[in-house]
Scaffold this active site. Sequence first.
Site, PDB file in Angstrom:
ATOM      1  N   GLY A   1       0.950  -1.332  -0.234  1.00 30.03           N
ATOM      2  CA  GLY A   1      -0.135  -0.021   0.018  1.00 30.03           C
ATOM      3  C   GLY A   1       0.687   1.411  -0.057  1.00 30.03           C
ATOM      4  O   GLY A   1       0.300   2.346  -0.262  1.00 30.03           O
ATOM      5  N   ARG A   2       2.171   1.243   0.351  1.00 32.07           N
ATOM      6  CA  ARG A   2       2.833   2.202   0.511  1.00 32.07           C
ATOM      7  C   ARG A   2       4.149   1.858  -0.080  1.00 32.07           C
ATOM      8  O   ARG A   2       5.302   2.567   0.365  1.00 32.07           O
ATOM      9  CB  ARG A   2       2.993   2.779   1.723  1.00 32.07           C
ATOM     10  CG  ARG A   2       3.477   2.081   2.896  1.00 32.07           C
ATOM     11  CD  ARG A   2       3.753   2.722   4.037  1.00 32.07           C
ATOM     12  NE  ARG A   2       4.014   1.864   5.270  1.00 32.07           N
ATOM     13  CZ  ARG A   2       4.632   2.579   6.246  1.00 32.07           C
ATOM     14  NH1 ARG A   2       4.983   3.594   6.253  1.00 32.07           N
ATOM     15  NH2 ARG A   2       5.031   1.594   7.219  1.00 32.07           N
TER      16      ARG A   2
ATOM     17  N   ARG B   1      14.945   0.073   0.467  1.00 32.21           N
ATOM     18  CA  ARG B   1      15.144  -1.559   1.053  1.00 32.21           C
ATOM     19  C   ARG B   1      15.517  -2.410  -0.023  1.00 32.21           C
ATOM     20  O   ARG B   1      15.143  -2.362  -1.084  1.00 32.21           O
ATOM     21  CB  ARG B   1      13.681  -1.784   1.638  1.00 32.21           C
ATOM     22  CG  ARG B   1      13.795  -3.369   2.322  1.00 32.21           C
ATOM     23  CD  ARG B   1      12.710  -3.351   3.368  1.00 32.21           C
ATOM     24  NE  ARG B   1      11.484  -3.748   2.680  1.00 32.21           N
ATOM     25  CZ  ARG B   1      10.491  -3.798   3.416  1.00 32.21           C
ATOM     26  NH1 ARG B   1      10.336  -3.623   4.789  1.00 32.21           N
ATOM     27  NH2 ARG B   1       9.232  -4.189   2.815  1.00 32.21           N
TER      28      ARG B   1
ATOM     29  N   ASP C   1       1.854 -11.212   6.724  1.00 26.52           N
ATOM     30  CA  ASP C   1       2.366 -10.300   5.855  1.00 26.52           C
ATOM     31  C   ASP C   1       3.616  -9.959   6.223  1.00 26.52           C
ATOM     32  O   ASP C   1       4.322  -9.231   5.176  1.00 26.52           O
ATOM     33  CB  ASP C   1       1.291  -9.311   5.503  1.00 26.52           C
ATOM     34  CG  ASP C   1       1.018  -8.414   6.625  1.00 26.52           C
ATOM     35  OD1 ASP C   1       0.404  -9.096   7.725  1.00 26.52           O
ATOM     36  OD2 ASP C   1       0.985  -7.284   6.890  1.00 26.52           O
TER      37      ASP C   1
HETATM   38  P1  AMP Z   1       2.522  -2.879   7.886  1.00 24.81           P
HETATM   39  O1  AMP Z   1       1.979  -2.548   9.271  1.00 24.81           O
HETATM   40  O2  AMP Z   1       3.644  -1.590   7.430  1.00 24.81           O
HETATM   41  O3  AMP Z   1       3.075  -4.080   7.816  1.00 24.81           O
HETATM   42  O4  AMP Z   1       1.537  -2.696   6.627  1.00 24.81           O
HETATM   43  C1  AMP Z   1       0.308  -3.309   6.690  1.00 24.81           C
HETATM   44  C2  AMP Z   1      -0.268  -3.094   5.629  1.00 24.81           C
HETATM   45  O5  AMP Z   1      -1.065  -1.747   5.404  1.00 24.81           O
HETATM   46  C3  AMP Z   1       0.324  -3.224   4.219  1.00 24.81           C
HETATM   47  O6  AMP Z   1      -0.657  -3.623   3.141  1.00 24.81           O
HETATM   48  C4  AMP Z   1       0.698  -1.754   4.011  1.00 24.81           C
HETATM   49  O7  AMP Z   1       1.036  -1.514   2.627  1.00 24.81           O
HETATM   50  C5  AMP Z   1      -0.427  -1.029   4.458  1.00 24.81           C
HETATM   51  N1  AMP Z   1      -0.208   0.548   4.674  1.00 24.81           N
HETATM   52  C6  AMP Z   1       0.605   0.804   5.825  1.00 24.81           C
HETATM   53  N2  AMP Z   1       0.688   2.160   5.691  1.00 24.81           N
HETATM   54  C7  AMP Z   1       0.170   2.568   4.762  1.00 24.81           C
HETATM   55  C8  AMP Z   1      -0.099   3.643   4.391  1.00 24.81           C
HETATM   56  N3  AMP Z   1       0.536   5.058   4.842  1.00 24.81           N
HETATM   57  N4  AMP Z   1      -0.573   4.033   2.932  1.00 24.81           N
HETATM   58  C9  AMP Z   1      -1.403   2.952   2.332  1.00 24.81           C
HETATM   59  N5  AMP Z   1      -1.026   1.496   2.891  1.00 24.81           N
HETATM   60  C10 AMP Z   1      -0.403   1.474   4.210  1.00 24.81           C
HETATM   61 MG    MG Z   2       4.037  -5.214   6.387  1.00 27.04          MG
END
Ligand code: AMP
Ligand code: MG
Length: 484
Positions: free
Chosen positions: A86-87, A170, A246
Amino acid sequence: MKLQFQNTYSQLPSAFYSPCRPTSVAHPTLLLFNDPLAEEFGFLPSTESEKADFFSGNKLSQEMEPISLAYAGHQFGHFVPSLGDGRAILLGEILNSKNQRFDLQLKGSGRTPFSRGGDGRAALGPMIREYIVSEAMHALGISSTRSLALVSTGEPVARESLLPGAIFTRVAASHLRVGTFEYFACRDDYKSLKILAEYAMNRHYPEAFEHKNPYVAFLRGVMDRQTTTIVDWMSKGFIHGVMNTDNFSISGETIDYGPCAFMDEFSSGKVFSSIDRNGRYAYNQQPAIGLWNYLMLCKSLAFLVSRDFTKSQNIISQLDSEFSEMIEAKLKAKMALKIGFSSPEGQDVTLVNSLLEVMEQNSLDFTLTFTYLQAQLAGENFALEREFVENEPLNLWMASWRSRLKDLPLTKEQILKVMSQENPRIIPRNHRIAEAIEAATQQDDLSLAKNLLTALLSPYDSCELALMEPPKLEQRVQKTFCGT
Ligand code: AMP
Ligand code: MG
């Protein structure tokens, strides 16, 4: 800037990813860059502004095929069928001088088709944490994704308040996650699952193809690497914080550093993450959660393990038992090394456990306790010994440890060598990271981050006492945040 890309993931069927370009940013400025890592990939020297343009995604090269990857995941035990990058955007794959393949990924590079309600951006603070901790983990000898570059965007990101934005580059052995397999399994897309499993084997476990049942061999390979990584975390007092499926890599690398932390004083059930309210991902839960995640991977591949349902279930249950036994055996062996036993017997394992009890009951610092033991054995002075010298339970424990060491057919030097390879002097302590983040975000001062990083790159050597010291009461950080 010239870079050789050789992309394979973008050759997979379209269900695996969405083509997606980074959203350009206003004023990219290079904050941190990992020159030695860049050299491994033959990056040609370039100016800071060229690097800033490149690692912000403002300038793409022809050979890149930017994509965001599809994956699902169990988050705190709850299944989410569609998560995805998502980012983050995968720019492509690069080869190092040994011809090993790595992903080059931008994190915080703007919205993607998987962004849902998110802004696709990252705040500078959490990206500094990921940059520092990934490199520290690598230097400690723990399998991890690596940090190549950190660029500030010149744009604010809205979280609870407005924060400076950043993009982190990364380098990862791949971005295949347990959740990537779950993505196709939950859609009953067996054709894609088979393609994915074979891709993962080709990339990470090519030896699996030699076996009668390559999928079982693949699962055993994953078991071996994931158990090693979790045990390595535990031996250094590391708590990942968000062991969702994930965030669990198929290559065995530690990935997706969010509210991760290293413990100061030892507490077996320690939790730092502000979002982990029930302690699901506490320090001592990590082996059990590793197994749970592994079971999710096995279940996703059940039909490939065997077409016969009962047979497949039996094999998976066998793999699960093997995982539990393997992680327990590795953890015992690894912790025993910390007190000098390279072939531990039952009584040595008991000795480790009783040391951990003493440490927990007396709130002793996890890292420094072992440094102190090492200094005591070597007969050296240790400047930070204050909290240990008059500790009666520890002194008692040390007497039995010393008497057991005398039974070993090893010299003191040999024992000290074993200990010194396992016991770092410096770890990325929360208060030092917090301080580095504060200086960078409030005063544009990266000197603290750079100084900390330099010390963390040689964790087993002596370093500045201030960086080894546990936090004072007022410096303590008890909660860490993921910053998404
Ligand atoms: P994470 O907690 O970083 O492992 O993210 C969990 C999910 O949320 C993943 O699918 C990320 O891509 C999405 N995600 C986290 N932060 C963002 C953001 N600021 N915008 C869009 N998607 C996000
Ligand atoms: Mg993640």
